[in-house]
Design a protein around this motif. Structure first.
Motif, mmCIF file in Angstrom:
data_model
loop_
_atom_site.group_PDB
_atom_site.id
_atom_site.type_symbol
_atom_site.label_atom_id
_atom_site.label_comp_id
_atom_site.label_asym_id
_atom_site.label_seq_id
_atom_site.Cartn_x
_atom_site.Cartn_y
_atom_site.Cartn_z
ATOM 1 N N UNK A 21 -7.467 -44.044 10.107
ATOM 2 C CA UNK A 21 -8.685 -43.914 11.188
ATOM 3 C C UNK A 21 -9.864 -44.278 10.704
ATOM 4 N N UNK A 22 -10.245 -44.224 9.557
ATOM 5 C CA UNK A 22 -11.607 -44.685 8.953
ATOM 6 C C UNK A 22 -11.661 -46.186 9.361
ATOM 7 N N UNK A 23 -10.555 -46.759 8.581
ATOM 8 C CA UNK A 23 -10.479 -48.074 8.523
ATOM 9 C C UNK A 23 -10.287 -48.882 9.820
ATOM 10 N N UNK A 24 -9.813 -48.169 10.725
ATOM 11 C CA UNK A 24 -9.686 -48.691 12.212
ATOM 12 C C UNK A 24 -10.958 -48.484 12.897
ATOM 13 N N UNK A 25 -11.835 -47.505 12.610
ATOM 14 C CA UNK A 25 -13.159 -47.383 13.398
ATOM 15 C C UNK A 25 -14.454 -47.592 12.817
ATOM 16 N N UNK A 26 -14.399 -48.032 11.489
ATOM 17 C CA UNK A 26 -15.660 -48.409 10.702
ATOM 18 C C UNK A 26 -16.422 -49.361 11.556
ATOM 19 N N UNK A 27 -15.694 -50.328 12.167
ATOM 20 C CA UNK A 27 -16.401 -51.508 12.590
ATOM 21 C C UNK A 27 -16.473 -51.589 14.175
ATOM 22 N N UNK A 28 -16.081 -50.367 14.869
ATOM 23 C CA UNK A 28 -15.953 -50.220 16.215
ATOM 24 C C UNK A 28 -17.422 -49.907 16.686
ATOM 25 N N UNK A 88 0.006 -39.495 16.073
ATOM 26 C CA UNK A 88 0.636 -40.877 15.772
ATOM 27 C C UNK A 88 1.081 -41.589 16.922
ATOM 28 N N UNK A 89 1.402 -41.184 17.968
ATOM 29 C CA UNK A 89 1.777 -42.118 19.060
ATOM 30 C C UNK A 89 0.672 -42.698 19.684
ATOM 31 N N UNK A 90 -0.299 -42.027 19.786
ATOM 32 C CA UNK A 90 -1.809 -42.389 20.149
ATOM 33 C C UNK A 90 -2.346 -43.756 19.397
ATOM 34 N N UNK A 91 -2.364 -43.469 17.903
ATOM 35 C CA UNK A 91 -2.550 -44.515 17.074
ATOM 36 C C UNK A 91 -1.795 -45.678 17.418
ATOM 37 N N UNK A 92 -0.430 -45.611 17.378
ATOM 38 C CA UNK A 92 0.364 -46.609 17.596
ATOM 39 C C UNK A 92 0.247 -47.312 19.073
ATOM 40 N N UNK A 93 -0.291 -46.745 19.983
ATOM 41 C CA UNK A 93 -0.452 -47.171 21.096
ATOM 42 C C UNK A 93 -1.736 -48.210 21.241
ATOM 43 N N UNK A 94 -2.540 -47.969 20.239
ATOM 44 C CA UNK A 94 -3.977 -48.614 20.049
ATOM 45 C C UNK A 94 -3.983 -49.762 18.992
ATOM 46 N N UNK A 95 -3.086 -49.707 18.068
ATOM 47 C CA UNK A 95 -2.982 -50.440 16.812
ATOM 48 C C UNK A 95 -1.765 -51.429 16.858
ATOM 49 N N UNK A 96 -1.962 -52.763 16.576
ATOM 50 C CA UNK A 96 -0.873 -53.646 16.452
ATOM 51 C C UNK A 96 -0.657 -54.361 15.121
ATOM 52 N N UNK A 97 -1.416 -53.761 14.071
ATOM 53 C CA UNK A 97 -1.435 -54.205 12.737
ATOM 54 C C UNK A 97 -0.166 -53.743 12.050
ATOM 55 N N UNK A 98 0.857 -54.456 11.625
ATOM 56 C CA UNK A 98 2.030 -53.744 10.960
ATOM 57 C C UNK A 98 1.613 -52.927 9.594
ATOM 58 N N UNK A 99 0.495 -53.391 9.042
ATOM 59 C CA UNK A 99 0.032 -52.600 7.641
ATOM 60 C C UNK A 99 -0.264 -51.116 8.016
ATOM 61 N N UNK A 100 -0.630 -50.730 9.317
ATOM 62 C CA UNK A 100 -1.015 -49.664 9.785
ATOM 63 C C UNK A 100 0.214 -48.937 10.567
ATOM 64 N N UNK A 101 0.702 -49.585 11.695
ATOM 65 C CA UNK A 101 1.845 -49.204 12.326
ATOM 66 C C UNK A 101 2.930 -48.790 11.585
ATOM 67 N N UNK A 102 3.348 -49.565 10.480
ATOM 68 C CA UNK A 102 4.616 -49.045 9.852
ATOM 69 C C UNK A 102 4.532 -47.614 9.190
ATOM 70 N N UNK A 103 3.525 -47.483 8.412
ATOM 71 C CA UNK A 103 3.355 -45.983 7.888
ATOM 72 C C UNK A 103 3.232 -45.016 8.917
ATOM 73 N N UNK A 104 2.588 -45.277 9.941
ATOM 74 C CA UNK A 104 2.345 -44.400 11.201
ATOM 75 C C UNK A 104 3.928 -44.200 11.819
ATOM 76 N N UNK A 105 4.582 -45.175 11.983
ATOM 77 C CA UNK A 105 5.915 -44.891 12.464
ATOM 78 C C UNK A 105 6.785 -43.935 11.613
ATOM 79 N N UNK A 106 6.824 -44.273 10.446
ATOM 80 C CA UNK A 106 7.307 -43.474 9.360
ATOM 81 C C UNK A 106 7.061 -41.965 9.372
ATOM 82 N N UNK A 107 5.569 -41.769 9.642
ATOM 83 C CA UNK A 107 5.110 -40.429 9.751
ATOM 84 C C UNK A 107 5.470 -39.537 11.159
ATOM 85 N N UNK A 108 5.458 -40.526 11.924
ATOM 86 C CA UNK A 108 5.727 -39.706 13.355
ATOM 87 C C UNK A 108 7.463 -39.384 13.289
ATOM 88 N N UNK A 109 8.276 -40.381 12.774
ATOM 89 C CA UNK A 109 9.739 -39.944 12.472
ATOM 90 C C UNK A 109 9.665 -38.866 11.775
#
Length: 107
Positions: free
Chosen positions: A8-15, A63-84
Motif C-alpha cells: 500500500x505504501x508503494x502504491x500510494x506514495x506518488x498519488x 485484498x479484493x479492493x487492492x486487486x481491483x485497483x492494481x494491475x501490476x503482477x508484482x503486486x497482484x500475484x502476492x495479493x492473490x496468494x494472501x486472498x486465497x
C-alpha cells in the motif's frame, strides 16, 4: 499485514491527495465495525471464532479492493496468494465453529 502495508505504501506514495483519499475511502469499506458483547469473553470460544472469521473477511475484502485497483503482477500475484489464504482460513474457522457447536450441544 506487513506485506500489505508495504504494498500500500508503494502504491500510494506518488498519488495525489484526491487519488489516495478515493482509494482509502474504498478500503474503509472493508473494515466495518463488528462488535460482540463483552460478557463471558473468556469462556465464549464461539465468540472468538466468529471474531476471527470477521477478521478473515476484512482481510479478504481489503485484498479484493487492492486487486481491483492494481494491475501490476508484482503486486497482484502476492495479493492473490494472501486472498486465497484468507479464504482457506475462513473455511477452517467455519469448520471449527461447527465442531465446537456440536460439542456444546452434547453437554
Amino acid at each position: 499485514m506487513e506485506v500489505v502495508s508495504a504494498i500500500l505504501y508503494q502504491l500510494t506514495k506518488n498519488l495525489q491527495e484526491d487519488e489516495s483519499s478515493d482509494l482509502f475511502a474504498r478500503l474503509d469499506f472493508c473494515v466495518p465495525e463488528f462488535e460482540f458483547p463483552a460478557y463471558n469473553t473468556k469462556e465464549n470460544v464461539l465468540m472468538f471464532l466468529h471474531e476471527d472469521m470477521v477478521a478473515e473477511q476484512k482481510a479478504q475484502c481489503l485484498y479484493e479492493t487492492i486487486l481491483s485497483n492494481v494491475h501490476d503482477t508484482e503486486v497482484s500475484d502476492p495479493i492473490r496468494f494472501l486472498r486465497a489464504r484468507e479464504i482457506v482460513h475462513y473455511q477452517r474457522l467455519g469448520e471449527a465453529i461447527q465442531i465446537v457447536q456440536g460439542k456444546i450441544e452434547k453437554e
